[in-house]
Write a protein that holds these residues in place. Sequence first.
Motif, mmCIF file in Angstrom:
data_model
loop_
_atom_site.group_PDB
_atom_site.id
_atom_site.type_symbol
_atom_site.label_atom_id
_atom_site.label_comp_id
_atom_site.label_asym_id
_atom_site.label_seq_id
_atom_site.Cartn_x
_atom_site.Cartn_y
_atom_site.Cartn_z
ATOM 1 N N UNK A 1 0.846 -1.194 0.000
ATOM 2 C CA UNK A 1 0.000 0.000 0.000
ATOM 3 C C UNK A 1 0.885 1.250 0.000
ATOM 4 N N UNK A 2 0.479 2.237 -0.776
ATOM 5 C CA UNK A 2 1.202 3.510 -0.843
ATOM 6 C C UNK A 2 0.299 4.615 -0.323
ATOM 7 N N UNK B 1 2.716 -12.761 6.048
ATOM 8 C CA UNK B 1 1.598 -12.052 5.411
ATOM 9 C C UNK B 1 1.250 -10.769 6.152
ATOM 10 N N UNK B 2 0.715 -9.816 5.426
ATOM 11 C CA UNK B 2 0.318 -8.539 6.014
ATOM 12 C C UNK B 2 0.364 -7.447 4.967
ATOM 13 N N UNK B 3 0.094 -6.219 5.389
ATOM 14 C CA UNK B 3 0.089 -5.074 4.475
ATOM 15 C C UNK B 3 1.327 -4.223 4.696
ATOM 16 N N UNK B 4 2.227 -4.259 3.732
ATOM 17 C CA UNK B 4 3.454 -3.465 3.772
ATOM 18 C C UNK B 4 3.151 -2.078 3.214
ATOM 19 N N UNK B 5 3.446 -1.054 3.993
ATOM 20 C CA UNK B 5 3.071 0.309 3.639
ATOM 21 C C UNK B 5 4.300 1.181 3.419
ATOM 22 N N UNK B 6 4.270 1.952 2.349
ATOM 23 C CA UNK B 6 5.203 3.052 2.123
ATOM 24 C C UNK B 6 4.388 4.339 2.222
#
Length: 230
Positions: free
Chosen positions: A44-45, A180-185
């Motif tokens: 996710x950005x 697993x999971x949501x990697x955010x920048x």
Amino acid sequence: MMGILGILFAPYAIVSKNGAKLACKTYCAWVLWSARWMVGIRTEFRGQIPTDEVVVASKHQSFLDILMLFGRMPWPKFIMKRELMWTPVIGLYAKRLGCVPVNRGRRGRAIAKMVQDVAREFSEPGQLVIYPQGTRVAPGAQKPYKIGAAVLYEELNQPCIPVATNVGLFWPRKGILRKPGTAVIEFLDPIPAGLPRDEFMQILEERVEAHSNALMKEAGFTPDGHHPDT
């Protein structure tokens, strides 16, 4: 896949920088796609993705944040340790993309050389990406911010875009285990050009650390390394 794409695109990359960029963006897209279906890592950005000539100062937790940044910005050029320039595949493409190698062992001389090389590479537009802590830092670990980011900020007289992330929770800096999971920048509000060096460094560190900690807490990790429910 890095080796396969690197070889397939090599003739195009050698004659054209656009070929090198296309190869790397293709690789980034493949990794982000495969990470989602293979191990459940979504990406996710947040914030405004920079497209102008700016300095991008990012938290660095793993290889994944490199791929996410490169995949989204128009023409990123990374400050990277010199040894990587001699790595098969990576070295060829780093040179063609205008990445700037740094010898981390000699601070004063390394900074002077870095400024010289950046000036040369920025005859063409792009976003200069620097990791102000100088290396990958595991979630919850502390490492000082180095002066190189401030030197480039002053020399280029450009705004700086701080970047926060939590990617190290899912793609660690070492090992092959992925979670697993949501990697955010998260691209944060720009720091305007022209601030004194000390003020710039304070603002940069405070913003990046605070927002990175918030992203990690949002994912269930607290900065001291413990999950809230333990």
